[in-house]
Motif scaffolding. Structure first.
Motif, PDB file in Angstrom:
ATOM      1  N   LEU A 198     -13.144  32.376  -0.463  1.00 47.63           N
ATOM      2  CA  LEU A 198     -13.597  33.344  -1.105  1.00 47.63           C
ATOM      3  C   LEU A 198     -15.173  33.248  -0.564  1.00 47.63           C
ATOM      4  O   LEU A 198     -15.784  34.329  -0.508  1.00 47.63           O
ATOM      5  CB  LEU A 198     -13.365  33.489  -2.633  1.00 47.63           C
ATOM      6  CG  LEU A 198     -11.944  33.602  -2.997  1.00 47.63           C
ATOM      7  CD1 LEU A 198     -12.376  33.824  -4.600  1.00 47.63           C
ATOM      8  CD2 LEU A 198     -11.646  35.068  -2.410  1.00 47.63           C
ATOM      9  N   ASP A 199     -15.675  32.159  -0.719  1.00 42.82           N
ATOM     10  CA  ASP A 199     -17.273  31.889  -0.168  1.00 42.82           C
ATOM     11  C   ASP A 199     -17.323  32.274   1.228  1.00 42.82           C
ATOM     12  O   ASP A 199     -18.369  32.722   1.463  1.00 42.82           O
ATOM     13  CB  ASP A 199     -17.684  30.514  -0.392  1.00 42.82           C
ATOM     14  CG  ASP A 199     -17.728  30.235  -1.915  1.00 42.82           C
ATOM     15  OD1 ASP A 199     -18.107  31.103  -2.878  1.00 42.82           O
ATOM     16  OD2 ASP A 199     -17.776  28.882  -2.273  1.00 42.82           O
ATOM     17  N   LEU A 200     -16.294  32.083   2.119  1.00 37.30           N
ATOM     18  CA  LEU A 200     -16.583  32.335   3.499  1.00 37.30           C
ATOM     19  C   LEU A 200     -16.353  34.035   3.484  1.00 37.30           C
ATOM     20  O   LEU A 200     -17.326  34.420   4.230  1.00 37.30           O
ATOM     21  CB  LEU A 200     -15.408  31.960   4.281  1.00 37.30           C
ATOM     22  CG  LEU A 200     -15.629  30.316   4.457  1.00 37.30           C
ATOM     23  CD1 LEU A 200     -14.022  29.796   5.235  1.00 37.30           C
ATOM     24  CD2 LEU A 200     -16.597  30.003   5.479  1.00 37.30           C
ATOM     25  N   LEU A 201     -15.573  34.587   2.846  1.00 44.24           N
ATOM     26  CA  LEU A 201     -15.494  35.838   2.925  1.00 44.24           C
ATOM     27  C   LEU A 201     -16.705  36.638   2.493  1.00 44.24           C
ATOM     28  O   LEU A 201     -17.301  37.467   3.078  1.00 44.24           O
ATOM     29  CB  LEU A 201     -14.504  36.618   1.718  1.00 44.24           C
ATOM     30  CG  LEU A 201     -13.940  37.969   1.731  1.00 44.24           C
ATOM     31  CD1 LEU A 201     -13.359  37.968   3.289  1.00 44.24           C
ATOM     32  CD2 LEU A 201     -12.722  38.103   0.935  1.00 44.24           C
ATOM     33  N   ILE A 202     -17.574  36.096   1.076  1.00 41.01           N
ATOM     34  CA  ILE A 202     -18.656  36.626   0.897  1.00 41.01           C
ATOM     35  C   ILE A 202     -19.849  36.307   1.851  1.00 41.01           C
ATOM     36  O   ILE A 202     -20.644  37.302   1.976  1.00 41.01           O
ATOM     37  CB  ILE A 202     -18.853  36.087  -0.621  1.00 41.01           C
ATOM     38  CG1 ILE A 202     -18.130  36.423  -1.476  1.00 41.01           C
ATOM     39  CG2 ILE A 202     -20.623  36.073  -1.084  1.00 41.01           C
ATOM     40  CD1 ILE A 202     -18.140  35.604  -3.008  1.00 41.01           C
ATOM     41  N   SER A 203     -19.862  35.242   2.571  1.00 39.46           N
ATOM     42  CA  SER A 203     -21.067  34.727   3.528  1.00 39.46           C
ATOM     43  C   SER A 203     -20.694  35.791   4.544  1.00 39.46           C
ATOM     44  O   SER A 203     -21.592  35.925   5.537  1.00 39.46           O
ATOM     45  CB  SER A 203     -20.836  33.481   3.836  1.00 39.46           C
ATOM     46  OG  SER A 203     -19.646  33.104   4.538  1.00 39.46           O
ATOM     47  N   SER A 204     -19.554  36.460   4.855  1.00 41.56           N
ATOM     48  CA  SER A 204     -19.310  37.197   6.153  1.00 41.56           C
ATOM     49  C   SER A 204     -19.931  38.738   5.790  1.00 41.56           C
ATOM     50  O   SER A 204     -19.775  39.671   6.854  1.00 41.56           O
ATOM     51  CB  SER A 204     -17.799  37.306   6.310  1.00 41.56           C
ATOM     52  OG  SER A 204     -17.251  38.129   5.609  1.00 41.56           O
ATOM     53  N   ALA A 205     -20.202  38.906   4.715  1.00 44.14           N
ATOM     54  CA  ALA A 205     -20.761  40.451   3.990  1.00 44.14           C
ATOM     55  C   ALA A 205     -22.134  40.704   4.927  1.00 44.14           C
ATOM     56  O   ALA A 205     -22.847  39.800   5.232  1.00 44.14           O
ATOM     57  CB  ALA A 205     -20.798  40.431   2.573  1.00 44.14           C
ATOM     58  N   PRO A 206     -22.147  42.077   5.319  1.00 44.42           N
ATOM     59  CA  PRO A 206     -23.415  42.547   5.812  1.00 44.42           C
ATOM     60  C   PRO A 206     -24.302  42.453   4.578  1.00 44.42           C
ATOM     61  O   PRO A 206     -24.123  42.605   3.559  1.00 44.42           O
ATOM     62  CB  PRO A 206     -22.994  43.962   6.311  1.00 44.42           C
ATOM     63  CG  PRO A 206     -21.369  44.121   6.132  1.00 44.42           C
ATOM     64  CD  PRO A 206     -21.028  42.909   5.228  1.00 44.42           C
ATOM     65  N   ALA A 207     -25.688  41.995   5.122  1.00 46.38           N
ATOM     66  CA  ALA A 207     -26.820  41.808   4.359  1.00 46.38           C
ATOM     67  C   ALA A 207     -27.100  43.014   3.324  1.00 46.38           C
ATOM     68  O   ALA A 207     -27.296  42.884   2.267  1.00 46.38           O
ATOM     69  CB  ALA A 207     -27.964  41.250   5.148  1.00 46.38           C
ATOM     70  N   GLU A 208     -26.875  44.235   4.087  1.00 41.62           N
ATOM     71  CA  GLU A 208     -27.416  45.345   3.558  1.00 41.62           C
ATOM     72  C   GLU A 208     -25.865  46.316   3.370  1.00 41.62           C
ATOM     73  O   GLU A 208     -24.965  45.949   4.295  1.00 41.62           O
ATOM     74  CB  GLU A 208     -28.323  46.455   4.390  1.00 41.62           C
ATOM     75  CG  GLU A 208     -29.333  45.697   4.503  1.00 41.62           C
ATOM     76  CD  GLU A 208     -30.447  45.780   3.676  1.00 41.62           C
ATOM     77  OE1 GLU A 208     -30.342  46.822   2.933  1.00 41.62           O
ATOM     78  OE2 GLU A 208     -31.454  45.114   3.267  1.00 41.62           O
ATOM     79  N   VAL A 209     -25.757  46.926   2.271  1.00 45.28           N
ATOM     80  CA  VAL A 209     -24.574  47.768   2.232  1.00 45.28           C
ATOM     81  C   VAL A 209     -24.386  48.878   3.135  1.00 45.28           C
ATOM     82  O   VAL A 209     -25.420  49.669   3.505  1.00 45.28           O
ATOM     83  CB  VAL A 209     -24.551  48.476   0.910  1.00 45.28           C
ATOM     84  CG1 VAL A 209     -23.167  49.388   0.706  1.00 45.28           C
ATOM     85  CG2 VAL A 209     -24.516  47.473  -0.260  1.00 45.28           C
ATOM     86  N   PRO A 210     -23.383  48.799   4.154  1.00 48.68           N
ATOM     87  CA  PRO A 210     -23.465  49.847   5.291  1.00 48.68           C
ATOM     88  C   PRO A 210     -23.353  51.110   4.805  1.00 48.68           C
ATOM     89  O   PRO A 210     -22.610  51.468   3.866  1.00 48.68           O
ATOM     90  CB  PRO A 210     -22.242  49.324   6.181  1.00 48.68           C
ATOM     91  CG  PRO A 210     -21.694  48.171   5.652  1.00 48.68           C
ATOM     92  CD  PRO A 210     -22.286  48.011   4.042  1.00 48.68           C
TER      93      PRO A 210
END
Length: 160
Positions: A15-27
């Motif tokens: 889950l942490d890996l998934l969160i860290s893969s998120a774009p910094a800004e909401v696309p």
């Protein structure tokens, strides 16, 4: 999430890996689909949703994990990561059981999230979270028939 034998710590790492893969800004929203009339999904949203479905299978095979505080916290942290957009919908539904009542207070701010608010409503209703009448009443007029039905059913309960 292939396989079904995970420890809570292993799930949290994923889950942490998934969160860290998120774009910094909401696309921003993509163009509307000519079929559904809803915005198309980004490829990463499909990947996130698939991870949530994989976790659903794992939790179904190992019911004790869906009560685990580390797992519950990890799921909520995914939901709180707005950059993952609509892919988080599958994660909201992972909390649709009574053992998840411990995270109700963390879900309430997500009711206003346009990408997952309806799915959070569904989870809250299905977990039979008590005393949420005031918070859920507005959803009885949702544009989504499935949400209206769920909320009206919840509001008909004496404990609502």
């Amino acid at each position: 999430m292939p396989g079904s034998h995970f420890t809570p710590s292993e799930i949290v790492v994923r889950l942490d890996l998934l969160i860290s893969s998120a774009p910094a800004e909401v696309p921003p929203d993509l163009p509307l689909s000519p079929i559904s009339g809803q915005p198309e999904w980004y490829a990463f949203e499909h990947r996130v949703w698939s991870e949530g479905e994989g976790l659903r299978v794992v939790l179904a095979r190992s019911a004790h994990l869906k009560k685990d505080p580390l797992v519950l916290d990890g799921i909520v942290r995914v939901l709180e990561c707005r950059g993952l957009r609509r892919g988080r919908q599958a994660f909201a539904l992972l909390l649709a059981h009574r053992a998840a009542q411990a995270v109700v207070s963390r879900l309430l701010p997500l009711l206003s999230d346009p990408d997952i608010g309806s799915h959070v409503v569904s989870a809250l209703v299905k977990m039979r979270a008590p005393a949420l009448r005031r918070r859920l009443e507005p959803f009885a007029e949702s544009p989504h028939a499935w949400v209206r039905r769920l909320v009206r059913s919840y509001l008909a309960r004496p404990e609502a």
